[in-house]
Design a protein around this motif. Structure first.
Motif, short mmCIF file in Angstrom:
data_model
loop_
_atom_site.label_atom_id
_atom_site.label_comp_id
_atom_site.label_asym_id
_atom_site.label_seq_id
_atom_site.Cartn_x
_atom_site.Cartn_y
_atom_site.Cartn_z
N ASN A 186 0.85 -1.19 0.00
CA ASN A 186 0.00 0.00 0.00
C ASN A 186 0.88 1.24 0.00
OD1 ASN A 186 -1.76 2.09 0.46
ND2 ASN A 186 -2.62 1.28 2.36
N GLY A 187 0.98 1.88 -1.14
CA GLY A 187 1.90 3.01 -1.30
C GLY A 187 1.66 4.16 -0.34
N SER A 188 0.43 4.31 0.15
CA SER A 188 0.13 5.42 1.06
C SER A 188 0.39 5.07 2.52
CB SER A 188 -1.33 5.85 0.88
OG SER A 188 -2.20 4.80 1.25
N SER A 189 0.73 3.81 2.79
CA SER A 189 0.95 3.38 4.17
C SER A 189 2.33 3.82 4.66
CB SER A 189 0.85 1.85 4.27
OG SER A 189 1.30 1.41 5.53
N ALA A 190 2.39 4.16 5.94
CA ALA A 190 3.69 4.50 6.55
C ALA A 190 4.57 3.27 6.63
CB ALA A 190 3.48 5.08 7.94
N GLN A 191 3.97 2.07 6.41
CA GLN A 191 4.73 0.83 6.44
C GLN A 191 4.79 0.18 5.05
OE1 GLN A 191 3.57 -1.73 9.82
NE2 GLN A 191 2.60 0.07 10.72
N SER A 192 4.74 1.03 4.03
CA SER A 192 4.83 0.53 2.66
C SER A 192 6.26 0.13 2.34
CB SER A 192 4.37 1.60 1.67
OG SER A 192 5.31 2.67 1.67
N GLN A 193 6.43 -0.55 1.23
CA GLN A 193 7.78 -0.96 0.81
C GLN A 193 8.71 0.24 0.70
OE1 GLN A 193 7.86 -3.13 -2.87
NE2 GLN A 193 10.07 -3.34 -2.88
N ALA A 194 8.20 1.31 0.10
CA ALA A 194 9.04 2.51 -0.08
C ALA A 194 9.52 3.06 1.25
CB ALA A 194 8.25 3.58 -0.84
N SER A 195 8.64 3.02 2.26
CA SER A 195 9.01 3.56 3.58
C SER A 195 9.98 2.65 4.31
CB SER A 195 7.75 3.74 4.43
OG SER A 195 6.85 4.63 3.82
N LEU A 196 9.73 1.34 4.26
CA LEU A 196 10.53 0.40 5.05
C LEU A 196 11.87 0.06 4.39
CD1 LEU A 196 7.88 -2.10 6.49
CD2 LEU A 196 8.84 -0.03 7.53
N MET A 197 11.99 0.35 3.09
CA MET A 197 13.26 0.01 2.42
C MET A 197 14.41 0.92 2.83
SD MET A 197 13.34 -2.78 0.72
CE MET A 197 14.74 -2.60 -0.39
N VAL A 198 14.13 1.90 3.70
CA VAL A 198 15.24 2.68 4.26
C VAL A 198 16.02 1.83 5.27
CG1 VAL A 198 14.01 4.85 3.95
CG2 VAL A 198 13.90 3.69 6.15
N LEU A 199 15.40 0.72 5.69
CA LEU A 199 16.08 -0.18 6.62
C LEU A 199 17.07 -1.05 5.85
CD1 LEU A 199 12.97 -1.21 8.75
CD2 LEU A 199 14.96 0.05 9.60
N THR A 200 18.33 -1.00 6.28
CA THR A 200 19.36 -1.76 5.57
C THR A 200 19.12 -3.26 5.62
OG1 THR A 200 20.76 -1.71 7.54
CG2 THR A 200 21.13 0.01 5.89
N ALA A 201 18.43 -3.73 6.66
CA ALA A 201 18.15 -5.16 6.75
C ALA A 201 17.29 -5.62 5.58
CB ALA A 201 17.45 -5.48 8.08
N PHE A 202 16.35 -4.78 5.14
CA PHE A 202 15.56 -5.12 3.96
C PHE A 202 16.41 -4.99 2.69
CE2 PHE A 202 11.67 -4.11 6.57
CZ PHE A 202 11.09 -5.37 6.46
N GLN A 203 17.23 -3.96 2.63
CA GLN A 203 18.08 -3.76 1.46
C GLN A 203 19.06 -4.91 1.27
OE1 GLN A 203 20.06 0.05 1.89
NE2 GLN A 203 18.17 1.04 2.58
N GLU A 204 19.56 -5.45 2.37
CA GLU A 204 20.59 -6.48 2.31
C GLU A 204 20.03 -7.90 2.48
OE1 GLU A 204 23.37 -5.34 5.32
OE2 GLU A 204 23.90 -3.45 4.29
#
Length: 270
Positions: A186-204
């Motif tokens: 959900n792009g408008s969610s504060a927990q969307s992929q775009a928001s949470l991908m700032v976490l390096t654990a998701f990136q890596e």
């Protein structure tokens, strides 16, 4: 817990009317309502044994609690399974001993790694920001949990705090996975992929689905297995020899009498 004990006359309609009801309550002090449930059931000829709802088998560290031991022995006596209760306690103690020994061999660099457990259930499925400062598998392993202090129950975290903490590893409880994915997509969610991908654990790719153990009640077999799984992820130097299928077979066979890992795993994957 509260349920059919509120309507004991319904139990009389069963083909095999229970001789005993094990009634779990959140506090050692019974409310008048709870005492009333007990009185009504016993007036109809059923005996009631009250036990505490235990949210952990631990004593606050990495060893088994006195309350857990007492209740296991009590149930063994009530159900005429004292030998079985002793067997179970011995197995759990041996398993905790093994976990302690492995934790003692964790390398210094691995010990520094931080972790976050998200999507923990609390009165139903929850999103990524539901966590706790107390999580049994983390406690057993001495994991550096980014959630500290506050209540040890599951509660909604400040999302900004999680993002700022940048945990090295992220674990998700499958009970909240559908909620997590709904927010993630959900792009408008504060927990969307775009928001949470700032976490390096998701990136890596250091985000993992772990083994659930609580959904109103605790599955203590899954607590133990979850500790081994998280150990294999975070501390390969100490848990690298653990085969999860074999460990699951060992734990489930000891605690529930059969190896149900493949069936349970397939259900959660689905």
């Amino acid at each position: 817990g509260d349920g059919l004990i509120e309507y004991p006359e319904q139990l009389l309609k069963l083909e095999n009317v229970p001789q005993v009801i094990i009634y779990s309550v959140p506090s050692a002090t019974l409310t008048p309502q709870q005492q009333g449930h007990i009185n009504n059931a016993e007036m109809l000829g059923m005996k009631v044994v009250v036990v505490l709802e235990l949210e952990t088998m631990l004593n606050g560290a990495d060893s088994i609690s006195e309350d857990f031991v007492k209740q296991m022995n009590l149930l063994g006596k009530v159900l005429d399974r004292e030998e079985r209760a002793s067997e179970l306690l011995t197995f759990i103690e041996t398993t905790l001993d093994d976990l302690r020994a492995r934790v003692g061999n964790i390398s210094a660099s691995e010990k520094e790694a931080t972790a976050y457990i998200g999507s923990l259930s609390y009165a139903g499925a929850k999103g990524f920001d539901y966590s706790s400062s107390w999580y049994d598998p983390f406690a057993m392993l001495g994991v550096n949990n980014i959630v500290t202090g506050g209540s040890s129950v599951v509660y909604q975290m400040n999302l900004e705090r999680i993002l700022e903490a940048q945990p090295d590893h992220i674990f998700l409880d499958p009970t909240g996975y559908a909620t997590f994915m709904s927010n993630w997509n959900n792009g408008s969610s504060a927990q969307s992929q775009a928001s949470l991908m700032v976490l390096t654990a998701f990136q890596e790719n250091k985000a993992f689905m772990t083994i659930p153990f609580i959904w109103y009640g605790v599955n203590f077999d899954n607590v133990l297995l979850g500790a081994y799984y998280i150990g294999t992820v975070m501390y390969p130097s100490a848990f690298g020899d653990v085969d999860m299928g074999a460990k699951a077979s060992e734990i489930y066979t000891a605690l529930v009498g059969e190896d149900c890992y493949a069936e349970m795993n397939a259900w959660f994957v689905e």
